[in-house]
Design a protein around this motif. Structure first.
Motif, PDB file in Angstrom:
ATOM      1  N   ARG A  41       0.824  -1.200   0.000  1.00  0.00           N
ATOM      2  CA  ARG A  41       0.000   0.000   0.000  1.00  0.00           C
ATOM      3  C   ARG A  41       0.866   1.260   0.000  1.00  0.00           C
ATOM      4  O   ARG A  41       0.587   2.217  -0.720  1.00  0.00           O
ATOM      5  N   LEU A  42       1.940   1.245   0.800  1.00  0.00           N
ATOM      6  CA  LEU A  42       2.855   2.398   0.841  1.00  0.00           C
ATOM      7  C   LEU A  42       3.525   2.622  -0.508  1.00  0.00           C
ATOM      8  O   LEU A  42       3.661   3.758  -0.970  1.00  0.00           O
ATOM      9  N   ASN A  43       3.970   1.536  -1.140  1.00  0.00           N
ATOM     10  CA  ASN A  43       4.620   1.669  -2.446  1.00  0.00           C
ATOM     11  C   ASN A  43       3.662   2.218  -3.502  1.00  0.00           C
ATOM     12  O   ASN A  43       4.071   2.994  -4.368  1.00  0.00           O
ATOM     13  N   GLU A  44       2.389   1.830  -3.416  1.00  0.00           N
ATOM     14  CA  GLU A  44       1.406   2.346  -4.369  1.00  0.00           C
ATOM     15  C   GLU A  44       1.137   3.828  -4.142  1.00  0.00           C
ATOM     16  O   GLU A  44       1.123   4.617  -5.081  1.00  0.00           O
ATOM     17  N   LYS A  45       0.929   4.190  -2.873  1.00  0.00           N
ATOM     18  CA  LYS A  45       0.579   5.579  -2.562  1.00  0.00           C
ATOM     19  C   LYS A  45       1.767   6.527  -2.719  1.00  0.00           C
ATOM     20  O   LYS A  45       1.588   7.690  -3.089  1.00  0.00           O
ATOM     21  N   LEU A  46       2.972   6.047  -2.420  1.00  0.00           N
ATOM     22  CA  LEU A  46       4.151   6.920  -2.428  1.00  0.00           C
ATOM     23  C   LEU A  46       5.008   6.756  -3.677  1.00  0.00           C
ATOM     24  O   LEU A  46       6.169   7.154  -3.681  1.00  0.00           O
ATOM     25  N   GLN A  47       4.469   6.178  -4.742  1.00  0.00           N
ATOM     26  CA  GLN A  47       5.282   5.910  -5.925  1.00  0.00           C
ATOM     27  C   GLN A  47       5.855   7.196  -6.527  1.00  0.00           C
ATOM     28  O   GLN A  47       6.939   7.165  -7.106  1.00  0.00           O
ATOM     29  N   ASN A  48       5.174   8.323  -6.363  1.00  0.00           N
ATOM     30  CA  ASN A  48       5.701   9.586  -6.877  1.00  0.00           C
ATOM     31  C   ASN A  48       6.789  10.159  -5.981  1.00  0.00           C
ATOM     32  O   ASN A  48       7.555  11.018  -6.417  1.00  0.00           O
ATOM     33  N   ARG A  49       6.864   9.708  -4.734  1.00  0.00           N
ATOM     34  CA  ARG A  49       7.857  10.220  -3.794  1.00  0.00           C
ATOM     35  C   ARG A  49       9.119   9.353  -3.752  1.00  0.00           C
ATOM     36  O   ARG A  49      10.088   9.716  -3.108  1.00  0.00           O
ATOM     37  N   LEU A  50       9.097   8.195  -4.404  1.00  0.00           N
ATOM     38  CA  LEU A  50      10.250   7.291  -4.371  1.00  0.00           C
ATOM     39  C   LEU A  50      11.298   7.744  -5.379  1.00  0.00           C
ATOM     40  O   LEU A  50      10.972   8.115  -6.503  1.00  0.00           O
ATOM     41  N   ASN A  51      12.588   7.692  -4.971  1.00  0.00           N
ATOM     42  CA  ASN A  51      13.653   8.008  -5.927  1.00  0.00           C
ATOM     43  C   ASN A  51      14.040   6.743  -6.680  1.00  0.00           C
ATOM     44  O   ASN A  51      13.445   5.678  -6.489  1.00  0.00           O
ATOM     45  N   LYS A  52      15.045   6.819  -7.540  1.00  0.00           N
ATOM     46  CA  LYS A  52      15.381   5.679  -8.402  1.00  0.00           C
ATOM     47  C   LYS A  52      15.887   4.466  -7.619  1.00  0.00           C
ATOM     48  O   LYS A  52      15.824   3.349  -8.100  1.00  0.00           O
ATOM     49  N   ASP A  53      16.393   4.693  -6.396  1.00  0.00           N
ATOM     50  CA  ASP A  53      16.869   3.588  -5.559  1.00  0.00           C
ATOM     51  C   ASP A  53      15.765   2.988  -4.699  1.00  0.00           C
ATOM     52  O   ASP A  53      16.006   2.046  -3.945  1.00  0.00           O
ATOM     53  N   GLY A  54      14.549   3.535  -4.765  1.00  0.00           N
ATOM     54  CA  GLY A  54      13.428   3.007  -4.003  1.00  0.00           C
ATOM     55  C   GLY A  54      13.295   3.597  -2.609  1.00  0.00           C
ATOM     56  O   GLY A  54      12.633   3.021  -1.755  1.00  0.00           O
ATOM     57  N   TYR A  55      13.916   4.734  -2.365  1.00  0.00           N
ATOM     58  CA  TYR A  55      13.836   5.388  -1.059  1.00  0.00           C
ATOM     59  C   TYR A  55      12.825   6.528  -1.101  1.00  0.00           C
ATOM     60  O   TYR A  55      12.742   7.256  -2.083  1.00  0.00           O
ATOM     61  N   VAL A  56      12.082   6.672   0.004  1.00  0.00           N
ATOM     62  CA  VAL A  56      11.234   7.848   0.185  1.00  0.00           C
ATOM     63  C   VAL A  56      12.161   8.959   0.653  1.00  0.00           C
ATOM     64  O   VAL A  56      12.954   8.778   1.574  1.00  0.00           O
ATOM     65  N   GLN A  57      12.048  10.112   0.011  1.00  0.00           N
ATOM     66  CA  GLN A  57      12.980  11.203   0.263  1.00  0.00           C
ATOM     67  C   GLN A  57      12.208  12.395   0.834  1.00  0.00           C
ATOM     68  O   GLN A  57      11.224  12.842   0.261  1.00  0.00           O
ATOM     69  N   VAL A  58      12.667  12.875   1.998  1.00  0.00           N
ATOM     70  CA  VAL A  58      12.079  14.056   2.625  1.00  0.00           C
ATOM     71  C   VAL A  58      13.213  15.041   2.871  1.00  0.00           C
ATOM     72  O   VAL A  58      14.208  14.704   3.514  1.00  0.00           O
ATOM     73  N   ILE A  59      13.068  16.257   2.344  1.00  0.00           N
ATOM     74  CA  ILE A  59      14.112  17.268   2.471  1.00  0.00           C
ATOM     75  C   ILE A  59      13.598  18.396   3.354  1.00  0.00           C
ATOM     76  O   ILE A  59      12.472  18.855   3.197  1.00  0.00           O
ATOM     77  N   CYS A  60      14.443  18.857   4.276  1.00  0.00           N
ATOM     78  CA  CYS A  60      14.082  19.962   5.155  1.00  0.00           C
ATOM     79  C   CYS A  60      15.279  20.887   5.313  1.00  0.00           C
ATOM     80  O   CYS A  60      16.377  20.443   5.691  1.00  0.00           O
ATOM     81  N   ASP A  61      15.084  22.166   5.012  1.00  0.00           N
ATOM     82  CA  ASP A  61      16.156  23.150   5.214  1.00  0.00           C
ATOM     83  C   ASP A  61      15.595  24.451   5.775  1.00  0.00           C
ATOM     84  O   ASP A  61      16.138  25.520   5.552  1.00  0.00           O
ATOM     85  N   GLU A  62      14.502  24.337   6.531  1.00  0.00           N
ATOM     86  CA  GLU A  62      13.826  25.520   7.041  1.00  0.00           C
ATOM     87  C   GLU A  62      14.540  26.150   8.233  1.00  0.00           C
ATOM     88  O   GLU A  62      14.538  27.357   8.387  1.00  0.00           O
ATOM     89  N   GLU A  63      15.118  25.329   9.084  1.00  0.00           N
ATOM     90  CA  GLU A  63      15.739  25.830  10.302  1.00  0.00           C
ATOM     91  C   GLU A  63      17.237  26.044  10.102  1.00  0.00           C
ATOM     92  O   GLU A  63      17.833  25.519   9.173  1.00  0.00           O
ATOM     93  N   ARG A  64      17.844  26.779  11.024  1.00  0.00           N
ATOM     94  CA  ARG A  64      19.294  27.000  10.971  1.00  0.00           C
ATOM     95  C   ARG A  64      20.059  25.843  11.599  1.00  0.00           C
ATOM     96  O   ARG A  64      21.241  25.699  11.389  1.00  0.00           O
ATOM     97  N   SER A  65      19.364  25.035  12.363  1.00  0.00           N
ATOM     98  CA  SER A  65      19.998  23.936  13.086  1.00  0.00           C
ATOM     99  C   SER A  65      19.775  22.613  12.349  1.00  0.00           C
ATOM    100  O   SER A  65      18.660  22.313  11.908  1.00  0.00           O
TER     101      SER A  65
END
Length: 136
Positions: free
Chosen positions: A53-77
């Motif tokens: 179910r996760l692979n179906e729902k998150l298929q647009n968020r998966l990179n070519k290696d099959g990892y879910v990628q979340v990027i955050c650069d909002e804070e200074r820390s």
């Protein structure tokens, strides 16, 4: 489903890099941007059905290696960015695991249809009564 933050953190990988934006000299020196990587297939937290179910729902968020990628650069820390990225991943996974209830088509009853038509007739008669009768 409730996802345990500590267990999820054991299965995630982090990449850090220098972030743009506010921060002055800090931006040029410190790697505060965090890229969180999580593999659904190699995770021990989910059953096979949940992984599918996760692979179906998150298929647009998966990179070519099959990892879910979340990027955050909002804070200074870097630490705060790691925490935010992990929270975003938890929200993403819990939303993806929710099963939507199937919608059952319903039919409008005869009494409701009749009542609607009666109100339309009353409204029509009211407006018809406002017209002036001209005869030449």
């Amino acid at each position: 489903m409730n996802i345990n933050k500590a267990e999820l953190q054991k299965e995630t990988f982090y990449k850090t890099s220098r972030s743009g934006g506010k921060g002055g000299q800090n931006v040029n020196k410190v790697s505060s941007k965090v890229e969180l990587l999580f593999s659904v297939d190699s995770s021990a937290l989910f059953t096979d059905d949940e992984k599918q179910r996760l692979n179906e729902k998150l298929q647009n968020r998966l990179n070519k290696d099959g990892y879910v990628q979340v990027i955050c650069d909002e804070e200074r820390s870097q630490y705060l960015n790691k925490e935010k990225a992990l929270e975003r991943l938890i929200v993403l996974l819990t939303r993806s695991l929710q099963v939507q209830k199937s919608r059952k088509a319903t039919k409008v009853s005869k009494t409701v249809k009749a009542a609607r038509l009666d109100t339309k007739k009353l409204q029509s008669a009211k407006k018809e009564g406002r017209k002036k009768n001209f005869e030449i």
